[in-house]
Design a protein around this motif. Structure first.
Motif, PDB file in Angstrom:
ATOM      1  N   ILE A   1      31.791 -12.239  61.170  1.00 45.00           N
ATOM      2  CA  ILE A   1      32.696 -13.324  60.769  1.00 45.00           C
ATOM      3  C   ILE A   1      33.749 -12.778  59.822  1.00 45.00           C
ATOM      4  O   ILE A   1      34.934 -13.105  59.937  1.00 45.00           O
ATOM      5  N   ARG A   2      33.320 -11.938  58.889  1.00 40.23           N
ATOM      6  CA  ARG A   2      34.290 -11.361  57.938  1.00 40.23           C
ATOM      7  C   ARG A   2      35.320 -10.492  58.674  1.00 40.23           C
ATOM      8  O   ARG A   2      36.510 -10.542  58.364  1.00 40.23           O
ATOM      9  N   ALA A   3      34.867  -9.713  59.666  1.00 39.95           N
ATOM     10  CA  ALA A   3      35.800  -8.895  60.443  1.00 39.95           C
ATOM     11  C   ALA A   3      36.782  -9.774  61.203  1.00 39.95           C
ATOM     12  O   ALA A   3      37.985  -9.467  61.291  1.00 39.95           O
ATOM     13  N   ASP A   4      36.287 -10.897  61.750  1.00 37.50           N
ATOM     14  CA  ASP A   4      37.182 -11.815  62.457  1.00 37.50           C
ATOM     15  C   ASP A   4      38.200 -12.433  61.503  1.00 37.50           C
ATOM     16  O   ASP A   4      39.382 -12.574  61.844  1.00 37.50           O
ATOM     17  N   LEU A   5      37.751 -12.795  60.317  1.00 35.25           N
ATOM     18  CA  LEU A   5      38.679 -13.358  59.324  1.00 35.25           C
ATOM     19  C   LEU A   5      39.726 -12.330  58.898  1.00 35.25           C
ATOM     20  O   LEU A   5      40.905 -12.669  58.728  1.00 35.25           O
ATOM     21  N   ASP A   6      39.293 -11.077  58.724  1.00 34.47           N
ATOM     22  CA  ASP A   6      40.251 -10.016  58.382  1.00 34.47           C
ATOM     23  C   ASP A   6      41.271  -9.833  59.502  1.00 34.47           C
ATOM     24  O   ASP A   6      42.464  -9.633  59.242  1.00 34.47           O
ATOM     25  N   GLY A   7      40.811  -9.916  60.754  1.00 35.96           N
ATOM     26  CA  GLY A   7      41.731  -9.799  61.887  1.00 35.96           C
ATOM     27  C   GLY A   7      42.729 -10.947  61.923  1.00 35.96           C
ATOM     28  O   GLY A   7      43.918 -10.749  62.230  1.00 35.96           O
ATOM     29  N   LEU A   8      42.270 -12.145  61.609  1.00 35.51           N
ATOM     30  CA  LEU A   8      43.184 -13.290  61.567  1.00 35.51           C
ATOM     31  C   LEU A   8      44.197 -13.150  60.437  1.00 35.51           C
ATOM     32  O   LEU A   8      45.364 -13.529  60.581  1.00 35.51           O
ATOM     33  N   LEU A   9      43.758 -12.599  59.301  1.00 31.46           N
ATOM     34  CA  LEU A   9      44.680 -12.367  58.194  1.00 31.46           C
ATOM     35  C   LEU A   9      45.732 -11.329  58.594  1.00 31.46           C
ATOM     36  O   LEU A   9      46.930 -11.518  58.343  1.00 31.46           O
ATOM     37  N   ASP A  10      45.306 -10.245  59.226  1.00 26.02           N
ATOM     38  CA  ASP A  10      46.239  -9.205  59.661  1.00 26.02           C
ATOM     39  C   ASP A  10      47.223  -9.721  60.699  1.00 26.02           C
ATOM     40  O   ASP A  10      48.379  -9.300  60.737  1.00 26.02           O
ATOM     41  N   ALA A  11      46.757 -10.637  61.568  1.00 29.99           N
ATOM     42  CA  ALA A  11      47.625 -11.183  62.611  1.00 29.99           C
ATOM     43  C   ALA A  11      48.577 -12.236  62.061  1.00 29.99           C
ATOM     44  O   ALA A  11      49.514 -12.642  62.750  1.00 29.99           O
ATOM     45  N   GLY A  12      48.353 -12.696  60.837  1.00 37.68           N
ATOM     46  CA  GLY A  12      49.223 -13.701  60.245  1.00 37.68           C
ATOM     47  C   GLY A  12      48.797 -15.128  60.552  1.00 37.68           C
ATOM     48  O   GLY A  12      49.527 -16.069  60.246  1.00 37.68           O
ATOM     49  N   ALA A  13      47.632 -15.296  61.140  1.00 39.63           N
ATOM     50  CA  ALA A  13      47.156 -16.636  61.459  1.00 39.63           C
ATOM     51  C   ALA A  13      46.589 -17.327  60.226  1.00 39.63           C
ATOM     52  O   ALA A  13      46.515 -18.552  60.190  1.00 39.63           O
TER      53      ALA A  13
END
Length: 85
Positions: A57-69
Motif C-alpha cells: 500500500i505504501r509503494a502504491d501511495l508513493d507511486g500515486l504521489l510521483d504520478a501527481g495523483a
C-alpha cells in the motif's frame, strides 16, 4: 382422445434427437451444470480478513504521489492512516 384437440402450433414435425432415456440423462446433466453455476452467496467477511501488505500500500501511495495523483498533504495523511491501523 384429448391429444387430438391441441393447437397445430404445439406439434413439432421432428423427432427427439435422442431416445427418451438418453434425453432424460442429458436433461439431468444440464440441470446439474446449471445448479453448480448458480451464484453462491458470499460468506460474511471476517474482521481478521487479510488484505494487501502495508508495504505494498505504501509503494502504491508513493507511486500515486510521483504520478501527481496525490498532493504531499494527501500522501502524508494516507501514510498516517495506514500506520495508525
Amino acid at each position: 382422445m384429448l391429444f387430438l384437440y391441441r393447437p397445430r402450433e404445439t406439434w413439432m414435425p421432428f423427432s427427439l434427437p435422442r431416445n427418451r432415456t438418453d434425453q432424460a440423462a442429458y436433461n439431468r446433466s444440464l440441470q446439474r451444470e446449471f445448479e453448480s453455476a448458480r451464484h453462491q452467496p458470499a460468506a460474511p467477511e471476517s474482521p481478521n480478513a487479510v488484505g494487501p501488505a502495508p508495504e505494498q500500500i505504501r509503494a502504491d501511495l508513493d507511486g500515486l504521489l510521483d504520478a501527481g495523483a496525490l498532493t504531499p498533504d494527501e500522501h502524508r495523511a494516507a501514510i498516517d492512516r495506514l500506520e495508525s491501523s
